[in-house]
Write an enzyme that holds these catalytic residues in place. Structure first.
Site, short mmCIF file in Angstrom:
data_model
loop_
_atom_site.label_atom_id
_atom_site.label_comp_id
_atom_site.label_asym_id
_atom_site.label_seq_id
_atom_site.Cartn_x
_atom_site.Cartn_y
_atom_site.Cartn_z
N ARG A 88 13.53 2.99 2.51
CA ARG A 88 13.37 1.81 4.28
C ARG A 88 14.77 1.40 4.93
NH1 ARG A 88 7.63 -1.30 4.29
NH2 ARG A 88 9.05 -3.32 3.19
N LYS A 190 12.30 -1.82 9.98
CA LYS A 190 12.14 -3.67 10.26
C LYS A 190 13.05 -4.35 10.27
CE LYS A 190 9.91 -5.88 5.81
NZ LYS A 190 9.06 -6.66 6.74
N GLU A 226 -1.59 -1.86 13.30
CA GLU A 226 -0.60 -2.83 12.05
C GLU A 226 -1.45 -4.12 12.19
OE1 GLU A 226 2.24 -2.57 10.33
OE2 GLU A 226 3.36 -1.60 12.55
C1 LIG Z 1 4.94 -5.29 10.37
C2 LIG Z 1 4.42 -4.93 9.26
N1 LIG Z 1 3.30 -4.08 8.21
C3 LIG Z 1 3.33 -3.48 7.38
C4 LIG Z 1 3.87 -4.53 6.18
C5 LIG Z 1 3.80 -3.98 5.07
O1 LIG Z 1 4.50 -3.11 4.28
P1 LIG Z 1 5.27 -3.65 3.18
O2 LIG Z 1 3.63 -2.89 1.79
O3 LIG Z 1 6.03 -2.58 2.63
O4 LIG Z 1 5.13 -4.42 2.11
C6 LIG Z 1 4.82 -5.53 6.89
C7 LIG Z 1 5.63 -6.54 5.71
O5 LIG Z 1 6.77 -5.64 5.45
C8 LIG Z 1 5.81 -6.12 7.74
O6 LIG Z 1 6.15 -6.58 8.42
#
Ligand SMILES: Cc1ncc(COP(=O)(O)O)c(C=O)c1O
Length: 346
Positions: A88, A190, A226
């Site tokens: 990612r 991210k 989200e």
């Molecule tokens: C905006 C957002 N959505 C979803 C997630 C969840 O992703 P992950 O399960 O990879 O931590 C995160 C955290 O990383 C996030 O910042």
């Protein structure tokens, strides 16, 4: 040097850890100069000295990751799916014209940081873990809106407590008029800009006593995308299907993809990535938020305009949400068998 004589004597109340910055002993630092990543090393210094012209400071040319290391009952240490975080971060770097960190370099940096700060890992059974924060930033002398001449890749860590001190507790959320990302913007990466955009709506939600914001699709504001910094999932009323939104402006959550797998393979549910309309929430009997920090957070209710929709209960946790939580945390802490490749031992 990372000998034990260099290590801080840790005096932490493991049972009362939250999610706050704690300076640990070592972090990993590598520079990209002249077209390649230089060999990284551990350093005690937690302050970066960078040019005032760094693109990370002016144009948001930066990205980050979040993953955890867990102490197991046998004393060993688990990293949960670090290859997925590496992939990612490579995608985030690509979107912002930054050089990708190879997967082996990413995992090796995480390993080194965990090993050097092993004394900061919360003991098995406390519910805590060591949160790792890898990041890439554009640095070096520059002023125009263009990609940086140099980059830094770093990984630091902090011990964090369980998301729920008193066990799984349902949380309420509220929709927002604001968007965190544009339809063809950077929502799937991210990158810091998405989080800067989320600070004001997040604060407004907290002021109204909600856990965080439910972001709707930025083009039509009719579908759930989200939940703050977590993905959304729901279970249909008949208890047969796990549904989670699909959209190019959602961050692809590693926890969400792990739950999709576990829901299908271990709970025998049908799974679907599709559309979740905010005015059709009564199709669902349970809902939750999932992510590295949120783990699996049951959603009590969602406020949307003047409507407040309760899923399972505002105080009780639904049975499927609880099973998903138990399965996931069991794998992370080594108590349940992990699917092939999910756990990397440090
Ligand atoms: C905006 C957002 N959505 C979803 C997630 C969840 O992703 P992950 O399960 O990879 O931590 C995160 C955290 O990383 C996030 O910042």
């Amino acid at each position: 040097m990372t000998g034990t004589h260099d290590r801080t004597v840790v005096d932490i109340d493991w049972n009362n850890l939250g999610f706050s910055y704690i300076r640990t002993d070592f972090r990993y630092l590598a520079h990209w100069r002249g077209g390649a990543w230089e060999t990284g090393e551990l350093t005690r210094d937690n302050v970066l000295h960078i040019s005032e012209g760094s693109t990370a400071l002016h144009y948001g040319q930066q990205c980050f990751e979040g993953l955890k290391a867990y102490r197991c009952q046998d004393g060993s240490i688990n990293l949960f799916r670090p290859d997925q975080n590496a992939a990612r971060m490579q995608a985030s770097c690509g979107r912002l014209l930054m050089p990708a960190v190879p997967t082996e370099m990413f995992i090796e940096a995480c390993r080194q940081v965990v090993k050097a700060n092993e004394h900061f890992i919360p003991p098995y059974g406390t519910g805590g873990s060591l949160y790792l924060r890898p990041f890439v930033i554009g640095v070096g002398d520059n002023i125009g809106v263009k990609s940086a001449p140099e980059f830094i890749f770093s990984v630091f860590c902090i011990p964090v407590g369980p998301y729920f001190k008193g066990g799984l507790v349902p949380t309420n959320f509220i929709t927002s008029q604001y968007d965190r990302a544009a339809p063809h913007g950077t929502g799937a990466a991210k990158v810091g800009g998405n989080y800067a955009a989320s600070l004001l709506p997040g604060q407004e939600a907290h002021e109204k006593n909600f856990g965080d914001v439910i972001y709707l699709d930025p083009a039509t504001h009719t579908k759930i995308e989200e939940v703050g910094s977590a993905n959304f999932f729901a279970i249909t009323k008949d208890g047969k299907k796990f549904v989670t939104p699909q959209s190019p402006s959602i961050l692809p959550s590693i926890t969400k993809y792990s739950l999709l797998h576990l829901a299908e393979k271990r709970l025998g549910l049908q799974v679907e990535e599709g559309e979740v309309y905010i005015d059709r929430l009564d199709e669902f009997g349970e809902a939750g938020a999932c992510g590295t920090a949120a783990v699996v957070t049951p959603i009590g209710g969602i406020q949307h305009g003047d409507q407040f929709h309760v899923f399972f209960s505002e105080t009780e946790v639904g049975p499927i949400t609880r099973r998903l939580y138990t399965e996931l945390v069991g794998i992370q802490t080594g108590d349940r068998e992990a699917p092939q490749g999910w756990i990397v031992k440090v």
